[in-house]
Write a protein that holds these residues in place. Structure first.
Motif, mmCIF file in Angstrom:
data_model
loop_
_atom_site.group_PDB
_atom_site.id
_atom_site.type_symbol
_atom_site.label_atom_id
_atom_site.label_comp_id
_atom_site.label_asym_id
_atom_site.label_seq_id
_atom_site.Cartn_x
_atom_site.Cartn_y
_atom_site.Cartn_z
ATOM 1 N N GLU A 13 0.844 -1.199 0.000
ATOM 2 C CA GLU A 13 0.000 0.000 0.000
ATOM 3 C C GLU A 13 0.874 1.242 0.000
ATOM 4 O O GLU A 13 1.900 1.280 0.690
ATOM 5 N N ASP A 14 0.483 2.252 -0.747
ATOM 6 C CA ASP A 14 1.210 3.523 -0.736
ATOM 7 C C ASP A 14 1.262 4.063 0.700
ATOM 8 O O ASP A 14 0.224 4.165 1.365
ATOM 9 N N SER A 62 3.284 1.446 -3.860
ATOM 10 C CA SER A 62 2.886 0.053 -4.031
ATOM 11 C C SER A 62 3.699 -0.611 -5.138
ATOM 12 O O SER A 62 3.881 -0.043 -6.222
ATOM 13 N N GLY A 63 4.198 -1.813 -4.853
ATOM 14 C CA GLY A 63 4.965 -2.572 -5.837
ATOM 15 C C GLY A 63 6.468 -2.425 -5.704
ATOM 16 O O GLY A 63 7.220 -3.239 -6.254
ATOM 17 N N GLU A 64 6.925 -1.392 -4.986
ATOM 18 C CA GLU A 64 8.367 -1.194 -4.814
ATOM 19 C C GLU A 64 8.951 -2.263 -3.885
ATOM 20 O O GLU A 64 8.278 -2.767 -2.988
ATOM 21 N N ILE A 65 10.230 -2.578 -4.110
ATOM 22 C CA ILE A 65 10.959 -3.504 -3.238
ATOM 23 C C ILE A 65 12.149 -2.761 -2.656
ATOM 24 O O ILE A 65 12.900 -2.104 -3.376
ATOM 25 N N ALA A 98 0.840 -3.341 5.400
ATOM 26 C CA ALA A 98 1.152 -2.352 4.348
ATOM 27 C C ALA A 98 2.320 -2.810 3.504
ATOM 28 O O ALA A 98 2.519 -2.320 2.384
ATOM 29 N N VAL A 99 3.127 -3.739 4.046
ATOM 30 C CA VAL A 99 4.249 -4.322 3.319
ATOM 31 C C VAL A 99 4.280 -5.822 3.581
ATOM 32 O O VAL A 99 3.614 -6.315 4.502
ATOM 33 N N LYS A 100 5.056 -6.525 2.793
ATOM 34 C CA LYS A 100 5.288 -7.949 3.050
ATOM 35 C C LYS A 100 6.760 -8.236 2.805
ATOM 36 O O LYS A 100 7.409 -7.559 2.003
ATOM 37 N N LEU A 101 7.301 -9.236 3.485
ATOM 38 C CA LEU A 101 8.701 -9.580 3.340
ATOM 39 C C LEU A 101 8.875 -10.512 2.141
ATOM 40 O O LEU A 101 8.002 -11.311 1.813
#
Length: 212
Positions: free
Chosen positions: A171-172, A189-192, A208-211
């Motif tokens: 999520e942004d 969103s979508g950035e690593i 909001a993020v995932k590892l």
């Protein structure tokens, strides 16, 4: 008779989700748990929901065609493997950080994320108690009195929350302080990214993020 793992779950919290959607949640939690240095929010309800659905599908096997049974057996085996490894990963962390986890549970605020399920809390407590009793019986009581007590601050195993991790933004999120030496950044969103775990932990708790 047709049997499917895409039926809607009966659990009140997940009643609007299919089993496939609940499985996606567990798979994400599984990867997060494997990649994080410490326990994340317990997903016990998700685990129980999936196991109940697997049991429901298995009960329909006698009424289904052999081909359908074979396909669904493979899917159920995959689900059970994910559940088993997720639970095993958490138990390893509980055993490694039992005392730390118990201390955290005792002082946490009511609205804090639950790290341990009731069953895991009992397991951590009993594991820590048995470990301490074994250490006392096998070593400490045979030492001089001055060395028979352990300094908790030195003996307690503490997770390294400054471990570097890779995460993907779901999520942004604006104004995230990843590095205290740098200004806050906006995450799209979508950035690593790569970062220490500690500043990302609150975002992980909020999904909001995932590892990765």
């Amino acid at each position: 008779m047709d049997i499917s793992l895409d039926e809607t779950t009966n659990d009140e919290e997940y009643e609007q989700l299919t089993v496939s959607q609940v499985l996606e949640r567990l798979e994400e939690s599984w990867v997060n748990e494997r990649m994080s240095p410490y326990l994340l929010e317990t997903q016990q309800e998700v685990v129980e929901c999936l196991l109940e659905q697997c049991q429901t599908v298995e009960e329909k096997f006698p009424q289904a065609s052999p081909f359908a049974v074979g396909i669904h057996q493979l899917e159920i085996q995959r689900i059970k493997y994910t559940v088993t490894d997720y639970v095993r990963t958490r138990l390893k962390k509980i055993e490694k950080f039992a005392e730390y986890a118990l201390e955290e549970e005792l002082v946490k605020e009511e609205e804090s994320v639950p790290r341990l399920s009731p069953g895991e809390f009992v397991y951590a407590r009993e594991f820590h108690r048995n470990t301490q009793n074994h250490l006392t019986e096998m070593a400490l009581k045979h030492m001089p009195a001055a060395f028979q007590k352990l300094d908790k601050s030195k003996s307690m195993s503490v997770p390294n929350l400054n471990t570097f991790i890779f995460f993907k933004v779901k999520e942004d999120t604006n104004d995230v302080q990843i590095d205290p030496r740098e200004p806050p950044v906006d995450l799209s969103s979508g950035e690593i990214h790569i970062s220490k775990y500690l500043p990302i932990a609150p975002l992980l708790d909020k999904s909001a993020v995932k590892l990765v």
